[in-house]
Design a protein around this motif. Structure first.
Motif, PDB file in Angstrom:
ATOM      1  N   THR A 179       0.827  -1.206   0.000  1.00 20.85           N
ATOM      2  CA  THR A 179       0.000   0.000   0.000  1.00 20.85           C
ATOM      3  C   THR A 179       0.861   1.254   0.000  1.00 20.85           C
ATOM      4  OG1 THR A 179      -1.798  -1.117   1.174  1.00 20.85           O
ATOM      5  CG2 THR A 179      -1.764   1.286   1.267  1.00 20.85           C
ATOM      6  N   LEU A 180       1.917   1.246   0.804  1.00 18.89           N
ATOM      7  CA  LEU A 180       2.790   2.410   0.907  1.00 18.89           C
ATOM      8  C   LEU A 180       3.621   2.612  -0.352  1.00 18.89           C
ATOM      9  CD1 LEU A 180       4.039   1.815   4.559  1.00 18.89           C
ATOM     10  CD2 LEU A 180       2.573   3.691   3.813  1.00 18.89           C
ATOM     11  N   ALA A 181       4.170   1.520  -0.908  1.00 12.88           N
ATOM     12  CA  ALA A 181       5.107   1.631  -2.016  1.00 12.88           C
ATOM     13  C   ALA A 181       4.440   1.616  -3.387  1.00 12.88           C
ATOM     14  CB  ALA A 181       6.132   0.492  -1.942  1.00 12.88           C
ATOM     15  N   ARG A 182       3.303   0.904  -3.498  1.00 14.80           N
ATOM     16  CA  ARG A 182       2.686   0.741  -4.818  1.00 14.80           C
ATOM     17  C   ARG A 182       1.216   1.119  -4.870  1.00 14.80           C
ATOM     18  NH1 ARG A 182       6.884   0.433  -8.306  1.00 14.80           N
ATOM     19  NH2 ARG A 182       8.443  -1.073  -7.575  1.00 14.80           N
ATOM     20  N   GLY A 183       0.595   1.311  -3.721  1.00 11.12           N
ATOM     21  CA  GLY A 183      -0.840   1.562  -3.684  1.00 11.12           C
ATOM     22  C   GLY A 183      -1.188   3.031  -3.557  1.00 11.12           C
ATOM     23  N   THR A 184      -1.850   3.387  -2.441  1.00  6.09           N
ATOM     24  CA  THR A 184      -2.325   4.763  -2.267  1.00  6.09           C
ATOM     25  C   THR A 184      -1.280   5.683  -1.645  1.00  6.09           C
ATOM     26  OG1 THR A 184      -3.251   4.161  -0.109  1.00  6.09           O
ATOM     27  CG2 THR A 184      -4.711   3.996  -2.024  1.00  6.09           C
ATOM     28  N   GLY A 185      -0.101   5.159  -1.321  1.00  4.47           N
ATOM     29  CA  GLY A 185       0.920   5.988  -0.689  1.00  4.47           C
ATOM     30  C   GLY A 185       1.798   6.696  -1.703  1.00  4.47           C
ATOM     31  N   LYS A 186       2.934   6.118  -2.007  1.00 12.11           N
ATOM     32  CA  LYS A 186       3.938   6.715  -2.866  1.00 12.11           C
ATOM     33  C   LYS A 186       3.441   7.134  -4.255  1.00 12.11           C
ATOM     34  CE  LYS A 186       8.297   5.179  -5.026  1.00 12.11           C
ATOM     35  NZ  LYS A 186       7.759   4.685  -6.298  1.00 12.11           N
ATOM     36  N   PRO A 187       2.752   6.286  -5.021  1.00  7.62           N
ATOM     37  CA  PRO A 187       2.359   6.691  -6.380  1.00  7.62           C
ATOM     38  C   PRO A 187       1.462   7.924  -6.428  1.00  7.62           C
ATOM     39  CG  PRO A 187       2.166   4.314  -6.103  1.00  7.62           C
ATOM     40  CD  PRO A 187       2.400   4.889  -4.738  1.00  7.62           C
ATOM     41  N   MET A 188       0.448   7.976  -5.549  1.00  7.90           N
ATOM     42  CA  MET A 188      -0.471   9.117  -5.569  1.00  7.90           C
ATOM     43  C   MET A 188       0.233  10.410  -5.198  1.00  7.90           C
ATOM     44  SD  MET A 188      -4.019   7.583  -4.011  1.00  7.90           S
ATOM     45  CE  MET A 188      -4.850   9.149  -4.254  1.00  7.90           C
ATOM     46  N   LEU A 189       1.121  10.340  -4.206  1.00 11.70           N
ATOM     47  CA  LEU A 189       1.849  11.534  -3.783  1.00 11.70           C
ATOM     48  C   LEU A 189       2.770  12.032  -4.889  1.00 11.70           C
ATOM     49  CD1 LEU A 189       2.598  13.530  -1.550  1.00 11.70           C
ATOM     50  CD2 LEU A 189       4.302  11.880  -0.755  1.00 11.70           C
ATOM     51  N   GLU A 190       3.448  11.108  -5.569  1.00 11.62           N
ATOM     52  CA  GLU A 190       4.415  11.517  -6.573  1.00 11.62           C
ATOM     53  C   GLU A 190       3.752  12.113  -7.813  1.00 11.62           C
ATOM     54  OE1 GLU A 190       7.269   8.437  -7.337  1.00 11.62           O
ATOM     55  OE2 GLU A 190       8.372   8.987  -5.520  1.00 11.62           O
ATOM     56  N   LYS A 191       2.539  11.692  -8.116  1.00 16.61           N
ATOM     57  CA  LYS A 191       1.828  12.299  -9.242  1.00 16.61           C
ATOM     58  C   LYS A 191       1.605  13.784  -9.004  1.00 16.61           C
ATOM     59  CE  LYS A 191      -0.664   8.253 -10.984  1.00 16.61           C
ATOM     60  NZ  LYS A 191      -2.001   7.624 -11.196  1.00 16.61           N
ATOM     61  N   GLY A 192       1.193  14.114  -7.768  1.00 16.73           N
ATOM     62  CA  GLY A 192       0.969  15.510  -7.425  1.00 16.73           C
ATOM     63  C   GLY A 192       2.265  16.307  -7.413  1.00 16.73           C
ATOM     64  N   MET A 193       3.330  15.710  -6.904  1.00 19.87           N
ATOM     65  CA  MET A 193       4.620  16.402  -6.848  1.00 19.87           C
ATOM     66  C   MET A 193       5.143  16.690  -8.251  1.00 19.87           C
ATOM     67  SD  MET A 193       5.543  16.928  -3.676  1.00 19.87           S
ATOM     68  CE  MET A 193       7.321  17.084  -3.736  1.00 19.87           C
ATOM     69  N   ALA A 194       4.977  15.756  -9.154  1.00 24.52           N
ATOM     70  CA  ALA A 194       5.473  15.940 -10.521  1.00 24.52           C
ATOM     71  C   ALA A 194       4.754  17.097 -11.219  1.00 24.52           C
ATOM     72  CB  ALA A 194       5.297  14.648 -11.311  1.00 24.52           C
ATOM     73  N   ARG A 195       3.475  17.312 -10.869  1.00 20.35           N
ATOM     74  CA  ARG A 195       2.713  18.394 -11.497  1.00 20.35           C
ATOM     75  C   ARG A 195       3.078  19.761 -10.945  1.00 20.35           C
ATOM     76  NH1 ARG A 195      -1.735  14.831 -10.725  1.00 20.35           N
ATOM     77  NH2 ARG A 195      -2.339  16.061  -8.895  1.00 20.35           N
ATOM     78  N   THR A 196       3.436  19.831  -9.665  1.00 23.37           N
ATOM     79  CA  THR A 196       3.609  21.132  -9.013  1.00 23.37           C
ATOM     80  C   THR A 196       5.066  21.560  -8.841  1.00 23.37           C
ATOM     81  OG1 THR A 196       3.528  20.064  -6.823  1.00 23.37           O
ATOM     82  CG2 THR A 196       1.443  20.856  -7.760  1.00 23.37           C
ATOM     83  N   ARG A 197       6.001  20.632  -8.983  1.00 25.14           N
ATOM     84  CA  ARG A 197       7.416  20.968  -8.782  1.00 25.14           C
ATOM     85  C   ARG A 197       8.256  20.469  -9.957  1.00 25.14           C
ATOM     86  NH1 ARG A 197       5.194  20.786  -3.859  1.00 25.14           N
ATOM     87  NH2 ARG A 197       6.050  22.097  -2.194  1.00 25.14           N
ATOM     88  N   PRO A 198       8.687  21.367 -10.844  1.00 21.98           N
ATOM     89  CA  PRO A 198       9.459  20.979 -12.031  1.00 21.98           C
ATOM     90  C   PRO A 198      10.734  20.218 -11.695  1.00 21.98           C
ATOM     91  CG  PRO A 198       8.703  23.253 -12.205  1.00 21.98           C
ATOM     92  CD  PRO A 198       8.387  22.812 -10.810  1.00 21.98           C
ATOM     93  N   ALA A 199      11.364  20.531 -10.543  1.00 21.33           N
ATOM     94  CA  ALA A 199      12.624  19.883 -10.184  1.00 21.33           C
ATOM     95  C   ALA A 199      12.434  18.452  -9.686  1.00 21.33           C
ATOM     96  CB  ALA A 199      13.338  20.708  -9.102  1.00 21.33           C
ATOM     97  N   TYR A 200      11.173  18.042  -9.525  1.00 19.32           N
ATOM     98  CA  TYR A 200      10.934  16.727  -8.937  1.00 19.32           C
ATOM     99  C   TYR A 200      11.380  15.597  -9.866  1.00 19.32           C
ATOM    100  CZ  TYR A 200       8.747  13.275  -5.923  1.00 19.32           C
ATOM    101  OH  TYR A 200       8.540  12.231  -5.073  1.00 19.32           O
ATOM    102  N   ALA A 201      11.285  15.797 -11.169  1.00 18.15           N
ATOM    103  CA  ALA A 201      11.682  14.755 -12.124  1.00 18.15           C
ATOM    104  C   ALA A 201      13.162  14.415 -11.969  1.00 18.15           C
ATOM    105  CB  ALA A 201      11.380  15.204 -13.549  1.00 18.15           C
ATOM    106  N   HIS A 202      14.002  15.432 -11.809  1.00 17.34           N
ATOM    107  CA  HIS A 202      15.431  15.185 -11.614  1.00 17.34           C
ATOM    108  C   HIS A 202      15.685  14.522 -10.267  1.00 17.34           C
ATOM    109  CE1 HIS A 202      19.713  15.581 -11.987  1.00 17.34           C
ATOM    110  NE2 HIS A 202      19.799  16.366 -10.927  1.00 17.34           N
TER     111      HIS A 202
END
Length: 253
Positions: free
Chosen positions: A211-234
């Protein structure tokens, strides 16, 4: 094991009460604050029913309560001054559907994940695996607590706006708090391994980790971070996604 029935009933009652509080507050994200506290309630409820040595039961309950209360307090302090988590608003569920799909589902997951704690109180004692479990729990608790505090300070600094936290524990894993959470539950699982029924609850920490690594934890959070912070991809390119590892040397684009 009478505690399995008693803890199931107590969990259901606690979730119903939490839903009532959420309705009164007009904030369905109250369930997030309840999550850690729910495990503490299960552990305390199971304690008097356990047949294991008092020392084992005390250690299991203490570790669970310390982790659960700290997590609930952290989430409440972080969220209570902010608007409700938009995830709940986007669902658009009515009260009944919200209770069944979110609150009741969370109760089932909480109960399942807590099975190692419920079986550990019937263990034979703290052997080698048990002490290893305490160490794993301590590592996880340190990662989760320190990671949360580093993130809190980062967000509180106006100079951090739009930036990515890549120092401290966040230099070695993009989610030290999630990694720590998983370690806590693997540690509690090892404390349950003094008996075969306890060892058979291995799917509980597996479910939590997934759940933390593949479910509602990490993936959902990273989608939002990628949209709002350009430096997140690097940051993603050079930093381990879950297990702490030395950062990779990647040339900025």
């Amino acid at each position: 094991m009478p505690q399995l029935l008693v803890t199931a009933a107590v969990t259901l009652v606690a979730v119903v009460v939490t839903f009532g509080i959420a309705r009164a507050r007009k904030r369905y994200d109250t369930i997030d604050t309840f999550w850690g506290l729910g495990f503490a309630i299960v552990a305390v409820t199971a304690f008097p029913f356990g047949d294991g040595p008092l020392s084992l039961r005390l250690v299991v309950v203490l570790l669970t309560v310390v982790w659960g209360v700290r997590l609930s307090a952290h989430l409440h302090l972080r969220n209570h001054k902010l608007p409700e988590d938009p995830r709940y608003a986007r669902m658009g569920y009515g009260p009944l559907k919200m209770f069944v799909r979110i609150y009741l589902f969370q109760a089932v997951v909480l109960y399942f994940v807590s099975l190692p704690v419920q079986f550990a109180v019937d263990g034979t004692g703290i052997g080698v695996l048990g002490w290893l479990g305490v160490v794993v729990w301590a590592v996880g608790f340190a990662f989760e607590t320190v990671g949360d505090e580093q993130l809190r300070r980062f967000k509180a600094d106006p100079a951090s706006k739009g930036k990515v936290l890549d120092t401290g524990l966040w230099r070695y894993t993009r989610h030290p708090n999630y990694f720590g959470d998983a370690c806590v539950w693997w540690g509690l699982y090892l404390l349950a391994c003094s008996t075969w029924p306890g060892a058979a609850t291995i799917l509980s920490p597996v479910a939590m980790t997934f759940t933390l690594a593949r479910g509602t934890g990490k993936p959902m959070l990273e989608k939002g971070m990628a949209r709002t912070r350009p430096a997140y991809a690097h940051y993603v390119e050079r930093t381990s996604g879950f297990f702490p590892l030395p950062p990779k040397k990647v040339t900025p684009r």
